[in-house]
Design a protein around this motif. Sequence first.
Motif, PDB file in Angstrom:
ATOM      1  N   PHE A   6      -1.684  -1.815   3.628  1.00 14.97           N
ATOM      2  CA  PHE A   6      -2.592  -2.825   3.096  1.00 14.97           C
ATOM      3  C   PHE A   6      -2.093  -3.282   1.731  1.00 14.97           C
ATOM      4  O   PHE A   6      -1.164  -2.713   1.164  1.00 14.97           O
ATOM      5  N   SER A   7      -2.736  -4.293   1.165  1.00 10.97           N
ATOM      6  CA  SER A   7      -2.243  -4.917  -0.062  1.00 10.97           C
ATOM      7  C   SER A   7      -2.126  -3.922  -1.204  1.00 10.97           C
ATOM      8  O   SER A   7      -2.958  -3.038  -1.372  1.00 10.97           O
ATOM      9  N   TYR A   8      -1.081  -4.086  -1.973  1.00 13.23           N
ATOM     10  CA  TYR A   8      -0.765  -3.291  -3.151  1.00 13.23           C
ATOM     11  C   TYR A   8      -0.614  -1.793  -2.863  1.00 13.23           C
ATOM     12  O   TYR A   8      -0.770  -0.976  -3.756  1.00 13.23           O
ATOM     13  N   ALA A   9      -0.291  -1.436  -1.632  1.00 16.28           N
ATOM     14  CA  ALA A   9       0.046  -0.047  -1.317  1.00 16.28           C
ATOM     15  C   ALA A   9       1.431   0.219  -1.898  1.00 16.28           C
ATOM     16  O   ALA A   9       2.346  -0.588  -1.751  1.00 16.28           O
ATOM     17  N   VAL A  10       1.580   1.350  -2.573  1.00 14.18           N
ATOM     18  CA  VAL A  10       2.834   1.668  -3.248  1.00 14.18           C
ATOM     19  C   VAL A  10       3.324   3.031  -2.773  1.00 14.18           C
ATOM     20  O   VAL A  10       2.589   4.014  -2.817  1.00 14.18           O
ATOM     21  N   CYS A  11       4.554   3.078  -2.324  1.00 11.09           N
ATOM     22  CA  CYS A  11       5.185   4.311  -1.873  1.00 11.09           C
ATOM     23  C   CYS A  11       6.557   4.334  -2.536  1.00 11.09           C
ATOM     24  O   CYS A  11       7.448   3.572  -2.156  1.00 11.09           O
ATOM     25  N   ILE A  12       6.725   5.192  -3.562  1.00 10.66           N
ATOM     26  CA  ILE A  12       7.938   5.155  -4.369  1.00 10.66           C
ATOM     27  C   ILE A  12       8.549   6.541  -4.529  1.00 10.66           C
ATOM     28  O   ILE A  12       7.876   7.557  -4.363  1.00 10.66           O
ATOM     29  N   GLY A  45      -4.105   2.690   2.566  1.00 13.80           N
ATOM     30  CA  GLY A  45      -5.109   1.725   2.143  1.00 13.80           C
ATOM     31  C   GLY A  45      -4.638   0.927   0.942  1.00 13.80           C
ATOM     32  O   GLY A  45      -3.643   1.254   0.301  1.00 13.80           O
ATOM     33  N   GLY A  46      -5.381  -0.111   0.621  1.00 16.48           N
ATOM     34  CA  GLY A  46      -5.043  -0.959  -0.504  1.00 16.48           C
ATOM     35  C   GLY A  46      -5.035  -0.181  -1.814  1.00 16.48           C
ATOM     36  O   GLY A  46      -5.883   0.672  -2.043  1.00 16.48           O
ATOM     37  N   HIS A  47      -4.057  -0.437  -2.655  1.00 13.35           N
ATOM     38  CA  HIS A  47      -3.888   0.184  -3.969  1.00 13.35           C
ATOM     39  C   HIS A  47      -3.619   1.695  -3.887  1.00 13.35           C
ATOM     40  O   HIS A  47      -3.727   2.384  -4.895  1.00 13.35           O
ATOM     41  N   ALA A  48      -3.286   2.209  -2.712  1.00 16.42           N
ATOM     42  CA  ALA A  48      -2.932   3.628  -2.582  1.00 16.42           C
ATOM     43  C   ALA A  48      -1.521   3.826  -3.132  1.00 16.42           C
ATOM     44  O   ALA A  48      -0.670   2.944  -3.039  1.00 16.42           O
ATOM     45  N   VAL A  49      -1.275   5.001  -3.723  1.00 16.70           N
ATOM     46  CA  VAL A  49       0.027   5.299  -4.315  1.00 16.70           C
ATOM     47  C   VAL A  49       0.523   6.634  -3.780  1.00 16.70           C
ATOM     48  O   VAL A  49      -0.181   7.636  -3.861  1.00 16.70           O
ATOM     49  N   LEU A  50       1.744   6.641  -3.246  1.00 16.46           N
ATOM     50  CA  LEU A  50       2.432   7.863  -2.839  1.00 16.46           C
ATOM     51  C   LEU A  50       3.669   7.965  -3.700  1.00 16.46           C
ATOM     52  O   LEU A  50       4.438   7.007  -3.794  1.00 16.46           O
ATOM     53  N   CYS A  51       3.861   9.114  -4.326  1.00 18.37           N
ATOM     54  CA  CYS A  51       4.952   9.229  -5.282  1.00 18.37           C
ATOM     55  C   CYS A  51       5.697  10.554  -5.098  1.00 18.37           C
ATOM     56  O   CYS A  51       5.076  11.605  -4.961  1.00 18.37           O
TER      57      CYS A  51
END
Length: 179
Positions: free
Chosen positions: A107-113, A133-139
């Motif tokens: 979804f929008s702004y999902a970040v996986c870095i 989901g939107g704005h979720a971050v996996l780092c």
Amino acid sequence: MTVRSDIHADILRHLHRSPEDSQRGERTVRRVSAFLTPQLMALALYRVSHYLHVRGWRALAHALAGVNFILHKVRLPAATCIGPGCRLAHPAGVVFEGSAGSDLTLFSYAVCIAGPVADARCAPRLGNRVTLGGHAVLCGGITVGDDVRISPCAVVIRNAEADTMVAAQAMYTPYARSR
């Protein structure tokens, strides 16, 4: 899998995203119109750039990934490996580095870095049928199992077991009323 079969799987996933959509069928006109949506155009550009990256045409692959970012505001580097049947529900602001199995939903702004060290071994590894989901971050170099749902605004820095839901922790600050 080939680029063509991966794009075909992406189109089918897009056409069957709800029961109502599934009832409309898979006519050629529907497939072509689905392919022309920003979601599937962004995935097709990623698939071609990944193919070029794997074949050793790194500069061209990097340039195509840059065009994808300019046109669709989605960052899917050519070195990223995403399985067939991906669904970009809202491509704007999506950043994905790492690897994922089939039927990934972003979804929008999902970040996986990868984190502070830009290394493929330190990037997240996602299983099959994972939803971010939107704005979720996996780092970082974490592993996310199959059938995991990550809620909007969740920050994941540890491994997630299969068949789980990772929820965001609420950041509640009580409002003090002045008298």
